[in-house]
Design an enzyme around this catalytic site. Structure first.
Site, short mmCIF file in Angstrom:
data_model
loop_
_atom_site.label_atom_id
_atom_site.label_comp_id
_atom_site.label_asym_id
_atom_site.label_seq_id
_atom_site.Cartn_x
_atom_site.Cartn_y
_atom_site.Cartn_z
N CYS A 91 0.96 -1.12 -0.05
CA CYS A 91 0.14 -0.07 -0.03
C CYS A 91 0.78 1.03 -0.01
CB CYS A 91 -0.87 -0.01 1.28
SG CYS A 91 -1.99 -1.30 1.09
N HIS A 387 -9.64 2.37 -0.86
CA HIS A 387 -8.47 2.29 -0.76
C HIS A 387 -8.01 1.26 -1.99
CE1 HIS A 387 -4.36 1.19 0.41
NE2 HIS A 387 -4.77 0.12 1.13
N CYS A 417 0.62 2.77 6.23
CA CYS A 417 1.23 1.56 6.29
C CYS A 417 1.01 0.49 5.23
CB CYS A 417 0.20 1.16 7.62
SG CYS A 417 -1.39 0.99 7.10
C1 LIG Z 1 -2.53 -3.63 1.84
C2 LIG Z 1 -1.61 -2.80 2.63
O1 LIG Z 1 -0.40 -2.92 2.08
C3 LIG Z 1 -1.90 -1.87 3.78
C4 LIG Z 1 -3.33 -1.76 4.00
O2 LIG Z 1 -3.83 -0.62 3.77
S1 LIG Z 1 -4.26 -2.72 5.00
C5 LIG Z 1 -6.01 -2.56 4.47
C6 LIG Z 1 -6.07 -3.33 3.13
N1 LIG Z 1 -7.63 -3.53 2.79
C7 LIG Z 1 -8.22 -4.30 3.37
O3 LIG Z 1 -7.87 -5.21 4.33
C8 LIG Z 1 -9.77 -4.50 3.13
C9 LIG Z 1 -10.72 -4.60 4.22
N2 LIG Z 1 -12.11 -4.55 3.78
C10 LIG Z 1 -12.62 -5.78 3.26
O4 LIG Z 1 -11.93 -6.87 3.47
C11 LIG Z 1 -14.02 -5.66 3.10
O5 LIG Z 1 -14.56 -4.41 2.84
C12 LIG Z 1 -15.11 -5.95 4.78
C13 LIG Z 1 -14.77 -7.49 4.55
C14 LIG Z 1 -14.50 -5.19 5.82
C15 LIG Z 1 -16.44 -5.87 4.13
O6 LIG Z 1 -16.89 -6.34 2.98
P1 LIG Z 1 -18.32 -6.40 2.69
O7 LIG Z 1 -19.05 -7.27 3.96
O8 LIG Z 1 -18.51 -6.86 1.49
O9 LIG Z 1 -18.88 -4.81 2.84
P2 LIG Z 1 -20.12 -4.45 2.40
O10 LIG Z 1 -21.08 -5.08 1.97
O11 LIG Z 1 -19.87 -3.12 1.68
O12 LIG Z 1 -20.73 -3.74 3.78
C16 LIG Z 1 -21.38 -4.42 4.73
C17 LIG Z 1 -22.53 -3.74 5.32
O13 LIG Z 1 -22.11 -2.62 6.05
C18 LIG Z 1 -22.71 -1.53 5.32
N3 LIG Z 1 -21.85 -0.51 5.45
C19 LIG Z 1 -20.39 -0.43 5.06
N4 LIG Z 1 -19.88 0.75 5.50
C20 LIG Z 1 -20.91 1.50 5.94
C21 LIG Z 1 -20.96 2.91 6.10
N5 LIG Z 1 -19.95 3.84 6.27
N6 LIG Z 1 -22.26 3.34 6.79
C22 LIG Z 1 -23.10 2.45 6.88
N7 LIG Z 1 -23.29 1.35 6.53
C23 LIG Z 1 -22.27 0.85 5.94
C24 LIG Z 1 -23.14 -1.98 3.92
O14 LIG Z 1 -24.20 -1.02 3.61
C25 LIG Z 1 -23.72 -3.27 4.30
O15 LIG Z 1 -24.87 -3.19 4.68
P3 LIG Z 1 -25.88 -4.29 4.11
O16 LIG Z 1 -25.32 -5.89 4.23
O17 LIG Z 1 -27.11 -4.10 4.95
O18 LIG Z 1 -25.77 -4.31 2.63
#
Ligand SMILES: CC(=O)CC(=O)SCCNC(=O)CCNC(=O)[C@H](O)C(C)(C)COP(=O)(O)OP(=O)(O)OC[C@H]1O[C@@H](n2cnc3c(N)ncnc32)[C@H](O)[C@@H]1OP(=O)(O)O
Length: 430
Positions: A91, A387, A417
């Site tokens: 990242c 991201h 990070c």
């Molecule tokens: C990689 C590097 O080098 C360093 C880094 O940056 S580390 C970071 C790397 N990135 C990650 O690891 C990604 C992490 N995220 C994920 O894996 C996925 O997004 C997650 C598992 C967290 C969620 O996935 P998901 O279940 O498909 O999310 P999604 O369906 O959008 O949201 C679930 C629910 O929350 C709700 N929701 C999400 N954000 C919301 C918000 N801000 N406000 C209100 N509701 C929200 C959605 O509407 C959804 O509701 P419903 O089930 O009623 O539809």
């Protein structure tokens, strides 16, 4: 030996970020990075120009991407004599590309360069399982019919055809970034309310920045998308508080799980680019200087054998960079801390406020102290924008440079990070 020159951030361009498997589902890394670069070329009148170097990268790359940056340059309006190559620092890729270009400019090796990054989890490469892959490679290089038949005979119907799907996980622990971050959240006692508040602020601030037109000269619409698709201007603490935890939900600490889809950055597709040059080049080409790129630092933590959190390396890189630059953590008008997870930002801030951490881990006499939270991610960050791994650095550099230009003077800190227990940080000034 050349004298070190001042490095100008002239501007940036990105495409709006899309949620994974939605708006850009049919687009490739090359499509997305090409769109971000085309917008930059158009904005700064670079068509037909030979740029010193284009340095870009993607965390998830197909073998067909080859030298992605070069392929994208060849498909752009830049002079095809522009050299280009890929780098990868998880990242931190976009920021690391910026550092590389900036350092070459500072040393007089380049007058102008473009840094970029792209990722699409919608178009992630799938690998065949190892046995099948090796058999097919052998089949491809077999010289005789007999050899081919012998190898083909090994392809039995029961051979598992299950592909290997890339997981967002650390190869050495098998844990996802989120699972690692959940452990760090527990270690630093980061509560749910604080994470949800940070996520809410990110959405509110990004929405306000769009309303002000802040991104009008930092973004080109793409495939009909004009704003970051993940942005939820209508979210609220109640909604965020109602989401169920998704990381740290098994094992003895499951009851204390706090990380949800709302306070974690989502899987995202997108690309960003940044134009950097010597101040002389900018002047000669009548282009603005938004900010100067002044310092950078990287750090790594041993999250495999040691007890440090996977995403805590910026907590080490920043104090090292401050010591080099002769600055304190309070000497900044803006703090851009990549929001991989709300808990990760809060754990980093907690570490800098902790006398034990600062003394025992950083060897400092006193804690770095708190920052003014009103100066943190003032136009939102990854929780709201999304991201697309390698594209986040470019988004942040361009945003911070413009914030400094609008303010007229000041200093901003960037902290990102990265997977593998690494952190990439930098300082922009004006
Ligand atoms: C990689 C590097 O080098 C360093 C880094 O940056 S580390 C970071 C790397 N990135 C990650 O690891 C990604 C992490 N995220 C994920 O894996 C996925 O997004 C997650 C598992 C967290 C969620 O996935 P998901 O279940 O498909 O999310 P999604 O369906 O959008 O949201 C679930 C629910 O929350 C709700 N929701 C999400 N954000 C919301 C918000 N801000 N406000 C209100 N509701 C929200 C959605 O509407 C959804 O509701 P419903 O089930 O009623 O539809």
């Amino acid at each position: 030996m050349q004298t070190v020159r001042r490095v100008a951030v002239i501007g940036g361009n990105r495409i709006p970020f899309a949620r994974s498997n939605s708006h850009y589902a049919r687009a490739s890394n090359a499509d997305l990075l090409g769109a971000a670069l085309d917008g930059l070329v158009a904005r700064f009148g670079l068509a037909g120009q030979r740029i010193g170097e284009v340095v870009a990268g993607a965390v998830l790359k197909h073998s067909r991407d080859f030298n992605l940056a070069r392929e994208v340059v060849l498909g752009s309006k830049l002079d095809p004599h522009t050299p280009a190559y890929d780098i990868q620092q998880a990242c931190g890729t976009g920021l690391e590309a910026t550092i590389l270009v900036a350092n070459k400019i500072a040393l007089g090796q380049l007058d102008v360069g473009i840094a970029g990054g792209v990722d699409t989890t919608s178009d992630a490469p799938l690998a065949l399982n190892e046995d099948l892959r090796r058999t097919l490679l052998q089949l491809n290089s077999a010289r005789t019919v007999g050899e081919r038949l012998r190898i083909a005979a090994r392809l039995r119907p029961h051979q598992p055809f299950k592909p290997e799907i890339p997981r967002n996980a650390e190869p050495r622990t098998g844990l996802s970034m989120g699972e690692h971050a959940a452990r760090t959240a527990l270690r630093w006692h980061i509560d749910r309310q604080a994470q949800d508040e940070l996520a809410l602020r990110s959405h509110q601030r990004l929405a306000a920045a769009y309303e002000k037109g802040f991104f009008d000269d930092l973004m080109t619409p793409y495939l009909g998308l004009t704003r970051d698709q993940n942005l939820r201007p209508d979210t609220s603490l109640e909604k965020l508080g109602s989401l169920r935890p998704v990381f740290g939900t098994s094992g003895p600490d499951a009851e204390q799980a706090t990380m949800t889809a709302g306070n974690s950055s989502p899987l995202t597709d997108g690309a960003s680019t940044v134009l950097l040059a010597s101040e002389e080049w900018a002047r000669e080409h009548h282009l603005p200087v938004l900010a100067r790129f002044s310092w950078s630092e990287t750090a790594a933590v041993d999250f495999v054998h040691g007890d440090e959190g996977l995403l805590m390396a910026p907590a080490y890189a920043v104090p090292r960079m401050l010591a080099r630059a002769g600055l304190t953590l309070r000497d900044f008008d803006f703090y851009e801390i990549h929001e991989a997870f709300a808990s990760q930002v809060l754990a980093t801030l907690a570490a800098w406020e902790s006398p034990e951490f600062c003394q025992e881990r950083l060897g400092l006499d006193a804690p770095l102290g708190p920052i003014d939270r009103d100066r943190l991610n003032v136009n939102g960050s990854s929780l709201a924008a999304g991201h697309p791994f390698a594209a986040t650095g470019g988004r942040i550099v361009a945003t911070l440079a413009k914030l400094l230009a609008e303010r007229g003077s000041g200093r901003g800190l960037i902290s990102i990070c990265a997977a593998g227990g690494q952190g990439v940080t930098a300082i922009l000034e004006r």
